[in-house]
Design an enzyme around this catalytic site. Structure first.
Site, PDB file in Angstrom:
ATOM      1  N   CYS A 134       0.883  -1.172   0.000  1.00  0.00           N
ATOM      2  CA  CYS A 134       0.000   0.000   0.000  1.00  0.00           C
ATOM      3  C   CYS A 134       0.915   1.214   0.000  1.00  0.00           C
ATOM      4  O   CYS A 134       1.507   1.547   1.027  1.00  0.00           O
ATOM      5  CB  CYS A 134      -0.905   0.013   1.227  1.00  0.00           C
ATOM      6  SG  CYS A 134      -1.869   1.536   1.364  1.00  0.00           S
ATOM      7  N   SER A 184      -1.324   2.125   4.656  1.00  0.00           N
ATOM      8  CA  SER A 184      -0.993   0.853   5.303  1.00  0.00           C
ATOM      9  C   SER A 184      -2.104  -0.171   5.113  1.00  0.00           C
ATOM     10  O   SER A 184      -2.317  -1.009   5.978  1.00  0.00           O
ATOM     11  CB  SER A 184      -0.758   1.092   6.796  1.00  0.00           C
ATOM     12  OG  SER A 184      -1.892   1.751   7.353  1.00  0.00           O
TER      13      SER A 184
END
Lengths: 210, 182
Positions: B90, B94
């Site tokens: 990502c 996150s």
């Protein structure tokens, strides 16, 4: 159409060095991390924080604070910022209780969002698309490294609230989302690794037919 | 100190309760972690029809085993083959499939991983101990929208006689992110 220039938008940036893996890493490294995580879960249920408002508050942190602080400090800073902005707490209360400075994120510079009319899916699997190339203040989920790049729709996902509008707490339009596959050479040119591709989840209004 | 200050102020306002925070922390420390994803993978290795359902509708097939919840509402399972290796990142924050993997390790959330995995995945994987032959195509998934990904690793050779439980013990968190092989 939109892109972010924030320090959090890290894809493709240089010189961060090796990935440091901590063996047998605990879920939380200290008690305060778990407390912050739990507070976040509760504030989300109460509607005082949401995925997009928290992300945007983290993105508004001072860049040196963002890069120099542990992960859960991002969450802590975002929750405190949102609660102060909503008038639930004041900075003075936080600093008095913490007996010291309490860093908050910068104010939002995002312009109000004028939502488009809700639209049905414009693309199908296999369609070639180009990601709009625009710099725009505010929250978005269109990473900088795909801006202006061509890719192929490799999966059609559901319709979800457009983060760029949802962050303002408006009735954000539900928009189709797609997984768009980019060849490494399209993203990185001659330095690209061979035989690699990156697929990125993108909202429809970030895309135009190629 | 600052976290304690925030918790104390919110507790006084009646917005959070320390006991409720305790229960959330305990759930993510004890019950929600990669052992859940390992059960999904092991089932897919032994049950061809489950594997097909898992690849067709990850969210529903994972729910069959009792797993779901925040950050797992829209799951896509991507399958490694001798030709294609999948890995998840990502770049913007996150995003991570909590119900099957728990909360992400620090390296997954760190600037080096997020910056480099999309640009030089083969190098990063090699540095992390996974040397892939040049014949293997690398497919990186940047979970920037609402989908969360789970990598279905290839079943290791020499595991024919193993039970589902024994197989699950072979499946690591890193293999389900795509930075290792079981």
């Amino acid at each position: 159409m939109r892109g972010v220039d924030g320090v959090h938008d890290l894809g493709g940036m240089e010189d961060f060095g090796p990935v440091v893996v901590e063996p047998a890493e605990p879920v939380f490294h200290a008690r305060w991390e778990g407390r912050v995580f739990g507070i976040g879960a509760i504030l989300t249920v109460q509607g005082l924080a949401s995925t997009n408002t928290v992300r945007h508050a983290i993105e508004r942190m001072d860049p040196s604070h963002y890069l120099g602080s542990p992960y859960f400090e991002h969450w802590l800073t975002a929750f405190a910022t949102l609660l102060v902005e909503r008038g639930v707490l004041t900075r003075e209360q936080l600093e008095a209780r913490a007996k010291g400075p309490f860093a908050l994120s910068r104010s939002s510079r995002a312009p109000r969002w004028s939502a488009d009319e809700p639209a049905g899916p414009r693309f199908a699997v296999g369609d070639r698309v180009r990601v709009a190339d625009e710099h725009r203040r505010g929250h978005t989920r269109c990473p900088r490294y795909v801006r202006g790049k061509q890719g192929v729709i490799d999966r059609c996902d559901g319709a979800f609230a457009l983060p760029d509008a949802d962050v303002h707490g408006e009735d954000a339009p539900l928009e189709p989302t797609y997984s768009v596959r980019f060849d490494a050479a399209e993203l990185w040119g001659r330095e690209a690794e061979p035989s690699a591709a990156v697929s990125v989840g993108l909202w429809q209004s970030y895309l135009a037919p190629a | 100190m600052r976290a304690a200050a925030l918790e104390a102020l919110l507790t006084e306002k009646g917005l959070v309760s320390p006991e409720f925070i305790d229960s959330i922390v305990a759930a993510y420390v004890n019950d929600i972690g990669p052992m859940n994803g390992a059960k999904v993978v092991a089932r897919a290795w032994v049950d061809r029809e489950y594997r097909q359902r898992l690849l067709a509708d990850g969210t529903a097939a994972i729910a069959e085993l009792g797993f779901g919840g925040p950050e797992g509402e829209h799951m896509v399972v991507v399958e490694n083959t001798p030709e294609v290796h999948n890995v998840v990142v990502c770049t913007l924050c996150s995003c991570y499939p909590w119900p099957v993997l728990g909360l992400p390790p620090n390296w997954y959330k760190s600037p080096p991983y997020r910056a480099r995995m999309v640009r030089e995945p083969r190098n990063v994987l090699a540095e992390m101990g996974l040397d892939l032959p040049e014949s293997v195509r690398i497919q990186v998934w940047d979970s920037s929208a609402e989908i969360r990904y789970l990598v279905l690793p290839e079943r290791p050779r020499g595991t024919d006689g193993m039970s589902q439980e024994e197989l699950a013990a072979l499946v690591t968190r890193d293999a389900m992110i795509g930075v290792a092989r079981p």
